[in-house]
Design a protein around this motif. Sequence first.
Motif, PDB file in Angstrom:
ATOM      1  N   ALA A 170       4.158   4.128   2.934  1.00 41.64           N
ATOM      2  CA  ALA A 170       3.151   2.446   3.046  1.00 41.64           C
ATOM      3  C   ALA A 170       1.821   3.128   4.183  1.00 41.64           C
ATOM      4  O   ALA A 170       2.126   3.689   5.399  1.00 41.64           O
ATOM      5  CB  ALA A 170       3.307   1.455   3.338  1.00 41.64           C
ATOM      6  N   HIS A 172      -0.851   0.621   5.742  1.00 47.97           N
ATOM      7  CA  HIS A 172      -1.070  -0.574   6.010  1.00 47.97           C
ATOM      8  C   HIS A 172      -1.962  -1.431   7.653  1.00 47.97           C
ATOM      9  O   HIS A 172      -1.956  -0.389   8.383  1.00 47.97           O
ATOM     10  CB  HIS A 172       0.497  -1.289   6.013  1.00 47.97           C
ATOM     11  CG  HIS A 172       0.188  -3.051   6.187  1.00 47.97           C
ATOM     12  ND1 HIS A 172      -0.339  -4.022   4.445  1.00 47.97           N
ATOM     13  CD2 HIS A 172       0.505  -4.076   6.937  1.00 47.97           C
ATOM     14  CE1 HIS A 172      -0.234  -5.095   4.925  1.00 47.97           C
ATOM     15  NE2 HIS A 172       0.093  -5.504   6.411  1.00 47.97           N
ATOM     16  N   GLN A 341      -5.735  -4.383   3.834  1.00 43.57           N
ATOM     17  CA  GLN A 341      -5.710  -3.863   2.914  1.00 43.57           C
ATOM     18  C   GLN A 341      -3.927  -2.792   2.524  1.00 43.57           C
ATOM     19  O   GLN A 341      -3.387  -1.784   4.179  1.00 43.57           O
ATOM     20  CB  GLN A 341      -6.441  -2.856   3.160  1.00 43.57           C
ATOM     21  CG  GLN A 341      -7.069  -3.307   3.567  1.00 43.57           C
ATOM     22  CD  GLN A 341      -8.411  -3.778   3.261  1.00 43.57           C
ATOM     23  OE1 GLN A 341      -8.960  -3.424   2.129  1.00 43.57           O
ATOM     24  NE2 GLN A 341      -8.661  -5.050   2.966  1.00 43.57           N
ATOM     25  N   THR A 342      -3.647  -2.323   1.607  1.00 38.59           N
ATOM     26  CA  THR A 342      -1.969  -1.613   1.286  1.00 38.59           C
ATOM     27  C   THR A 342      -2.458  -0.607   0.548  1.00 38.59           C
ATOM     28  O   THR A 342      -2.810  -0.560  -0.394  1.00 38.59           O
ATOM     29  CB  THR A 342      -1.279  -2.477   0.950  1.00 38.59           C
ATOM     30  OG1 THR A 342      -1.210  -3.783   2.032  1.00 38.59           O
ATOM     31  CG2 THR A 342       0.386  -2.095   1.271  1.00 38.59           C
ATOM     32  N   ARG A 343      -1.701   0.618   0.434  1.00 37.32           N
ATOM     33  CA  ARG A 343      -1.818   2.399   0.249  1.00 37.32           C
ATOM     34  C   ARG A 343      -0.111   1.998  -0.137  1.00 37.32           C
ATOM     35  O   ARG A 343       0.267   2.609   0.945  1.00 37.32           O
ATOM     36  CB  ARG A 343      -2.087   3.013   0.322  1.00 37.32           C
ATOM     37  CG  ARG A 343      -3.727   2.687   0.376  1.00 37.32           C
ATOM     38  CD  ARG A 343      -4.666   3.891   0.623  1.00 37.32           C
ATOM     39  NE  ARG A 343      -4.012   4.744  -0.458  1.00 37.32           N
ATOM     40  CZ  ARG A 343      -5.605   4.785  -1.130  1.00 37.32           C
ATOM     41  NH1 ARG A 343      -6.582   4.628  -1.400  1.00 37.32           N
ATOM     42  NH2 ARG A 343      -5.119   6.093  -2.214  1.00 37.32           N
ATOM     43  N   HIS A 345       2.731   4.668  -1.558  1.00 39.07           N
ATOM     44  CA  HIS A 345       2.879   5.824  -2.283  1.00 39.07           C
ATOM     45  C   HIS A 345       4.816   6.581  -2.445  1.00 39.07           C
ATOM     46  O   HIS A 345       5.210   6.665  -1.881  1.00 39.07           O
ATOM     47  CB  HIS A 345       2.382   6.635  -1.148  1.00 39.07           C
ATOM     48  CG  HIS A 345       1.387   6.973  -0.634  1.00 39.07           C
ATOM     49  ND1 HIS A 345       0.427   6.142   0.324  1.00 39.07           N
ATOM     50  CD2 HIS A 345      -0.094   6.693  -1.227  1.00 39.07           C
ATOM     51  CE1 HIS A 345      -0.460   5.674   0.567  1.00 39.07           C
ATOM     52  NE2 HIS A 345      -1.337   5.731  -0.750  1.00 39.07           N
ATOM     53  N   GLU A 350       1.400   5.037  -7.515  1.00 40.87           N
ATOM     54  CA  GLU A 350       1.032   4.998  -6.230  1.00 40.87           C
ATOM     55  C   GLU A 350       0.857   3.397  -6.267  1.00 40.87           C
ATOM     56  O   GLU A 350      -0.081   3.172  -7.017  1.00 40.87           O
ATOM     57  CB  GLU A 350      -0.369   5.397  -6.102  1.00 40.87           C
ATOM     58  CG  GLU A 350      -1.426   5.189  -6.493  1.00 40.87           C
ATOM     59  CD  GLU A 350      -2.455   5.868  -5.005  1.00 40.87           C
ATOM     60  OE1 GLU A 350      -2.506   6.557  -4.607  1.00 40.87           O
ATOM     61  OE2 GLU A 350      -3.692   6.513  -5.877  1.00 40.87           O
ATOM     62  N   VAL A 352      -2.336   0.472  -4.602  1.00 34.38           N
ATOM     63  CA  VAL A 352      -2.977   0.247  -3.374  1.00 34.38           C
ATOM     64  C   VAL A 352      -3.704  -0.966  -3.437  1.00 34.38           C
ATOM     65  O   VAL A 352      -4.235  -1.368  -4.714  1.00 34.38           O
ATOM     66  CB  VAL A 352      -5.289   1.229  -3.382  1.00 34.38           C
ATOM     67  CG1 VAL A 352      -5.505   0.830  -2.971  1.00 34.38           C
ATOM     68  CG2 VAL A 352      -4.343   2.463  -3.842  1.00 34.38           C
ATOM     69  N   ASP A 354      -5.704  -5.413  -1.972  1.00 38.25           N
ATOM     70  CA  ASP A 354      -6.171  -5.831  -0.625  1.00 38.25           C
ATOM     71  C   ASP A 354      -6.162  -7.389   0.006  1.00 38.25           C
ATOM     72  O   ASP A 354      -7.066  -8.059  -0.337  1.00 38.25           O
ATOM     73  CB  ASP A 354      -7.980  -5.189  -0.994  1.00 38.25           C
ATOM     74  CG  ASP A 354      -8.346  -6.289  -2.442  1.00 38.25           C
ATOM     75  OD1 ASP A 354      -7.508  -7.218  -2.920  1.00 38.25           O
ATOM     76  OD2 ASP A 354      -9.373  -6.398  -2.304  1.00 38.25           O
ATOM     77  N   PHE A 358      -3.930  -5.473  -7.209  1.00 38.18           N
ATOM     78  CA  PHE A 358      -4.052  -4.452  -6.466  1.00 38.18           C
ATOM     79  C   PHE A 358      -4.331  -3.736  -7.739  1.00 38.18           C
ATOM     80  O   PHE A 358      -3.967  -4.025  -9.297  1.00 38.18           O
ATOM     81  CB  PHE A 358      -2.287  -4.275  -5.543  1.00 38.18           C
ATOM     82  CG  PHE A 358      -1.494  -4.758  -6.760  1.00 38.18           C
ATOM     83  CD1 PHE A 358      -0.871  -3.938  -7.831  1.00 38.18           C
ATOM     84  CD2 PHE A 358      -1.345  -6.371  -6.377  1.00 38.18           C
ATOM     85  CE1 PHE A 358       0.867  -4.306  -8.622  1.00 38.18           C
ATOM     86  CE2 PHE A 358      -0.358  -6.797  -7.318  1.00 38.18           C
ATOM     87  CZ  PHE A 358       0.769  -6.658  -8.162  1.00 38.18           C
ATOM     88  N   SER A 368      -3.987   4.167 -14.514  1.00 36.45           N
ATOM     89  CA  SER A 368      -3.964   2.960 -13.611  1.00 36.45           C
ATOM     90  C   SER A 368      -4.728   1.592 -13.965  1.00 36.45           C
ATOM     91  O   SER A 368      -4.930   1.399 -15.294  1.00 36.45           O
ATOM     92  CB  SER A 368      -5.519   2.994 -12.812  1.00 36.45           C
ATOM     93  OG  SER A 368      -5.424   4.423 -12.052  1.00 36.45           O
TER      94      SER A 368
END
Length: 457
Positions: A170, A172, A341-343, A345, A350, A352, A354, A358, A368
């Motif tokens: 992650a 973040h 802001q977050t990703r 994995h 994944e 992604v 905000d 997401f 996606s």
Amino acid sequence: MGPEIKHPSEPVTLAIIGCGQRGLAYAEYALSEPTKCKVVAIAEPRPNTRKLNAESHRVDGSLVFTSWTEFFDASAETIATIGKRLADAVVIAVQDHMHHEVVEAFASQGYDILCEKPMATSIEACIQIEAAVKKANIIFGMGHVLRYSPYSQAITEIVRSGKLGTMVNAVHVEPVGHWHFAHSYVRGNWSKEKDSSFSLMTKSCHDIDILCHWFSPDTPVRVTSFGGLQHFRKSAKPAEAGDATRCFDCAIEKQCPYSAKRVYLDKVTAGQLDWPAAAIVDGIPDIEGITDALQYGPYGKCVYESDNDVCDNQVVNIQFASGATVSFTMVAFTSLICSRQTRLHFTHGEIVGDMETFTVTDFRTGKSTLHTPKAEGGGHGGGDLGLIRTFVEAVRTRRQELLGTDVTDILKSHLMVFAAEHSRREGRVVEYADFEKSARETWSPMESKDFTHDGLI
């Protein structure tokens, strides 16, 4: 006799201890959903703020108090005389350094408690709170509001489903916002560690919490952290500002991104009466009151002449037992205001996001999908509302599990933050299990306190 399950038609009664921004955020639920809960008592030292909130919630004058100790004493009297508390639960939204004493006091009277973050400002105090809450066997909620927004809960559902495989990493970012950081952590209540705590705790403990929550039941095993006070200090003051110590006296005030006139006075002049202007005066902000606050109070001081000492940027890296990793950044110097802001994995995809939307990508299908969870009122993307709503239902039904956490889980989350700060200060990797063991051995719970003695402050 302990609290009983309440009938759905009977609202849960709340006492609001501290009517600042956070206390008001939770109390708002009683106005929007009066059949669910009702504010029946408030304790607030500022006279105008106290009066406004008493009127807003139609609180009986006998249950309006100037301090939490006044409410505590009145509660003790009714418990002793008629065996009844003044409310079902208390919302504790006083200054951070007070959380420990106030939580322990009301736990001793059997109140269910919703405590604003952080739990407390020292490891010892956090451990004492865990013991007090367990002893009282009460419902206990923590202001980790990020868990309770529709956005976060939608992500949590996908993480738990396993649809994207195993989460292995992650990234973040908490973009505090340049002027927001100046308001709260340079000029404001959280500017000095001795008066509150370090900024990773006061600003980002709920970020560390939700990251650990997403990886659970995987457990953190080691943590490192780096950071410091990079900009908000006298050495960074522009030479053109000269000897000015307040914005009103500064020759380059109009060009400064941290101008107090811009942040507070100009907004009130334009009719914006909410935060942050509302936070620096007692009652409804007006031009005269804001001007006075900026001329004589800390919010009008030059950010390079203030006595702040907390970090304005910090990174935290966590490794979990599975080998999964987290990278978290808290930084002041952003245009975004707390829009994380977050990703995330996974082995097969994944996420992604905000904090508003997401995107989920599945590597196996190549598809996606954009998710836009229904926005709700209140701060933190509806997290404030989600937390108080869940807490009220937990109190009504006597079900701690509705909150998705308990006091021990909350303590462990805070200990992770303390461990990260320990790493930053000592410049080394901290083994979490050793850190928690040492903390518990060092700060064992104190003996039961007498909260009715004359020396109580």
